[in-house]
Design an enzyme around this catalytic site. Structure first.
Site, short mmCIF file in Angstrom:
data_model
loop_
_atom_site.label_atom_id
_atom_site.label_comp_id
_atom_site.label_asym_id
_atom_site.label_seq_id
_atom_site.Cartn_x
_atom_site.Cartn_y
_atom_site.Cartn_z
N ARG A 100 25.86 -9.66 -2.20
CA ARG A 100 27.10 -9.97 -2.87
C ARG A 100 27.68 -9.09 -3.85
NH1 ARG A 100 24.03 -14.49 -3.76
NH2 ARG A 100 24.29 -16.26 -1.28
N LYS A 122 41.72 -1.42 -1.12
CA LYS A 122 41.05 -2.13 -0.36
C LYS A 122 40.50 -1.91 0.29
CE LYS A 122 45.68 -3.14 0.39
NZ LYS A 122 47.52 -3.58 1.82
N GLU A 164 50.92 10.65 4.86
CA GLU A 164 51.06 9.52 3.43
C GLU A 164 51.84 9.44 1.87
OE1 GLU A 164 49.80 6.26 3.78
OE2 GLU A 164 48.32 6.55 5.22
N LYS A 206 50.32 5.69 -6.70
CA LYS A 206 49.97 4.91 -5.77
C LYS A 206 49.29 3.84 -6.76
CE LYS A 206 46.58 2.89 -2.32
NZ LYS A 206 45.84 3.17 -1.36
N GLU A 216 48.12 -8.03 -3.85
CA GLU A 216 49.28 -7.94 -2.40
C GLU A 216 49.45 -8.88 -2.91
OE1 GLU A 216 49.31 -4.81 0.38
OE2 GLU A 216 50.24 -6.05 1.53
N ARG A 220 53.15 -4.90 -3.90
CA ARG A 220 52.22 -3.81 -3.84
C ARG A 220 52.68 -2.99 -2.20
NH1 ARG A 220 45.50 -3.19 -3.69
NH2 ARG A 220 45.67 -1.17 -2.52
N ASN A 224 53.10 -0.36 2.07
CA ASN A 224 52.82 -0.39 4.07
C ASN A 224 54.29 0.38 4.61
OD1 ASN A 224 50.68 -0.94 3.15
ND2 ASN A 224 51.76 -3.63 3.50
N HIS A 227 54.04 0.93 8.08
CA HIS A 227 52.45 0.78 8.93
C HIS A 227 52.59 -0.26 9.43
CE1 HIS A 227 51.00 3.47 5.66
NE2 HIS A 227 49.71 3.22 6.27
N HIS A 231 50.46 1.66 12.41
CA HIS A 231 49.15 0.44 13.05
C HIS A 231 49.48 -0.25 14.51
CE1 HIS A 231 48.09 -1.24 8.40
NE2 HIS A 231 47.62 0.12 9.04
N HIS A 243 45.82 8.48 11.97
CA HIS A 243 45.88 6.57 11.00
C HIS A 243 47.38 7.72 10.15
CE1 HIS A 243 46.98 4.16 8.10
NE2 HIS A 243 47.44 4.47 7.59
N1 LIG Z 1 41.88 1.43 1.93
C1 LIG Z 1 42.48 2.37 2.65
O1 LIG Z 1 43.95 1.74 1.35
C2 LIG Z 1 43.34 3.07 2.75
C3 LIG Z 1 44.56 4.05 2.93
C4 LIG Z 1 45.00 4.10 3.74
C5 LIG Z 1 43.80 4.80 5.04
N2 LIG Z 1 42.72 4.02 5.35
C6 LIG Z 1 42.38 4.27 6.09
O2 LIG Z 1 41.76 5.46 5.94
C7 LIG Z 1 41.63 5.98 7.67
C8 LIG Z 1 42.32 7.30 7.44
O3 LIG Z 1 41.13 8.66 7.04
P1 LIG Z 1 41.26 9.75 7.06
O4 LIG Z 1 42.06 10.08 7.68
O5 LIG Z 1 40.18 9.94 6.12
O6 LIG Z 1 39.91 9.30 8.09
P2 LIG Z 1 38.57 9.78 8.25
O7 LIG Z 1 37.31 9.14 7.59
O8 LIG Z 1 37.53 9.64 9.59
O9 LIG Z 1 38.34 11.56 8.44
C9 LIG Z 1 38.83 12.55 9.45
C10 LIG Z 1 37.80 13.27 9.68
O10 LIG Z 1 37.75 14.50 8.78
C11 LIG Z 1 36.51 14.91 8.65
N3 LIG Z 1 36.30 15.45 7.33
C12 LIG Z 1 36.70 14.73 5.73
N4 LIG Z 1 36.25 15.46 4.97
C13 LIG Z 1 36.53 16.73 5.34
C14 LIG Z 1 36.25 18.17 4.68
N5 LIG Z 1 36.57 17.70 3.38
N6 LIG Z 1 35.96 18.93 5.20
C15 LIG Z 1 35.74 18.94 6.95
N7 LIG Z 1 35.79 17.36 7.42
C16 LIG Z 1 36.22 16.32 7.02
C17 LIG Z 1 35.73 13.22 9.22
O11 LIG Z 1 34.71 13.58 9.46
C18 LIG Z 1 36.86 12.74 10.50
O12 LIG Z 1 36.08 13.63 10.85
C19 LIG Z 1 42.10 4.47 8.43
O13 LIG Z 1 40.93 4.54 8.62
C20 LIG Z 1 42.89 4.23 7.74
O14 LIG Z 1 43.33 2.65 8.18
C21 LIG Z 1 42.42 3.56 3.78
ZN LIG Z 2 48.24 4.35 5.23
#
Ligand SMILES: NC(=O)c1ccc[n+]([C@@H]2O[C@H](COP(=O)([O-])OP(=O)(O)OC[C@H]3O[C@@H](n4cnc5c(N)ncnc54)[C@H](O)[C@@H]3O)[C@@H](O)[C@H]2O)c1
Ligand SMILES: [Zn+2]
Length: 345
Positions: A100, A122, A164, A206, A216, A220, A224, A227, A231, A243
């Site tokens: 929990r 999020k 972003e 942010k 949101e 907030r 998006n 997005h 998405h 993304h």
């Molecule tokens: N929670 C939120 O508010 C929010 C906001 C925007 C995006 N997201 C989510 O984030 C995700 C995308 O994030 P992302 O682009 O970081 O993807 P990811 O976590 O898949 O990382 C991208 C790639 O980079 C690699 N990597 C990460 N750090 C590294 C480093 N320092 N050196 C070498 N390789 C590295 C990872 O292994 C992966 O292959 C999506 O799922 C998206 O929906 C969430």
């Molecule tokens: Zn995003």
């Protein structure tokens, strides 16, 4: 900062045991060293999933929570998400549901995670119906950003993360927008001072938006921008598009939509296109995605939202438009949505 991690945790997130959640790339790059610095099993255990968006699933959530239970992690544990946005969203969802809820620390290592996903609370996983459809709002106790980890990130992910930042600038700060465009080359070259400034400027925007509206209910939603279409592109490309790449194209489509609805200043799509192109991000959808498929995906999105698709629309770069009904998102007629798609074909 990573070298000081044990001391930072002792101060901000002390725990009997630590669970590091990371992916198969970041595991040997950073997570193992952090685990060693924190102390041997059982004090610190690393849980690794296969890198990539496909792991942001209930399946991985189930596997890792089972492993944590098997390892006997109790309520006196803290979860550390070490990695990109996938590790952060998944790790946060695990932390918010495990027994929990146990405290949670974000250690973002991708540019996208540093400037966007690690801040704001999020969490969640994807389902076959779409992205982030099962999740929670759950704030990290602390976010530790060490920009030196960006040196190992792929060029493609540096560009995707920068999308972003363009979004933050487009919704909140036209000076920042111009700064990004004039520093595009330095960003792509990973000039560490420029990247640090980018992280700071984006996190400021942010965190300000999120602090005003944590769950949101209203404003907030401006985060998006790009997005709703983004998405749909990301899901219907089956995650061939990253993304950030999908958001880059989505921002252009949504700017065009705003123009056709008479809300967005006419020069805005061209300004966005040029900023996106300067960061070597795509401005058009992959050729195998039809407007129909995109539309159907957005249609589904609407069930998860307000009964119809809603779009964050700009008035101009740096300013978001508030709808007449007070919402920060707008409805759009189907014909206008298709018209907007024609600009990214
Ligand atoms: N929670 C939120 O508010 C929010 C906001 C925007 C995006 N997201 C989510 O984030 C995700 C995308 O994030 P992302 O682009 O970081 O993807 P990811 O976590 O898949 O990382 C991208 C790639 O980079 C690699 N990597 C990460 N750090 C590294 C480093 N320092 N050196 C070498 N390789 C590295 C990872 O292994 C992966 O292959 C999506 O799922 C998206 O929906 C969430
Ligand atoms: Zn995003």
């Amino acid at each position: 900062l990573l070298r000081r991690l044990p001391a930072i945790l002792e101060q901000h997130a002390p725990a009997h045991r630590y669970a590091i959640i990371t992916d198969s790339n970041v595991d040997h790059l950073y997570a193992r060293d952090l685990a060693a610095a924190l102390g041997a099993v059982p004090h610190c255990t690393v849980f690794t999933f296969e890198a990539g968006e496909a792991s942001k699933s209930r399946r991985t959530w189930g596997i890792i929570t089972d492993q944590m239970l098997d390892a006997g992690l109790g309520r006196d544990s803290v979860v550390l998400a070490v990695g990109g946005g996938v590790a952060g969203d998944l790790g946060g969802f695990i932390a918010s549901t495990y027994l929990r809820g146990v405290p949670f620390v974000q250690v973002p290592t991708s540019l996208l995670a540093m400037i966007d996903s690690s801040v704001g609370g999020k969490t969640g996983v994807d389902t076959s119906r779409g992205k982030n459809l099962v999740g929670t709002f759950y704030q990290p106790t602390v976010v530790i950003i060490d920009a030196s980890t960006l040196k190992t990130l792929t060029d493609r992910h540096v560009r995707a993360g920068a999308a972003e930042a363009v979004k933050h600038a487009a919704i909140a700060d036209s000076d920042y927008f111009n700064w990004i465009e004039s520093n595009s080359e330095a960003i792509l070259d990973r000039d560490i001072d420029v990247l640090l400034e980018l992280v700071i400027k984006s996190v400021n925007i942010k965190s300000r938006v999120v602090s005003d509206d944590e769950t949101e209910q209203g404003k907030r939603a401006i985060l998006n921008f790009g997005h709703t279409v983004g998405h749909a592109l990301e899901t219907s490309s089956r995650y061939d598009l990253l993304h950030g790449e999908a958001v880059a194209i989505g921002m252009i489509a949504e700017a065009e939509l705003g123009v056709s609805l008479g809300i967005t200043e006419e020069s805005t799509p061209a300004t966005l296109r040029s900023a996106v192109a300067a960061l070597q991000l795509p401005v058009k959808r992959p050729s195998n995605l039809s407007p129909q498929v995109l539309h159907e995906t957005i249609e589904f999105d609407k069930k998860a939202r307000y009964g119809e698709p809603r779009f964050t629309l700009l008035e101009q770069i740096g300013r978001v438009s508030q709808a007449p009904d007070g919402h920060w998102t707008h409805r759009a007629p189907e014909a206008a949505i298709f018209e907007a798609f024609s600009h990214i074909m």
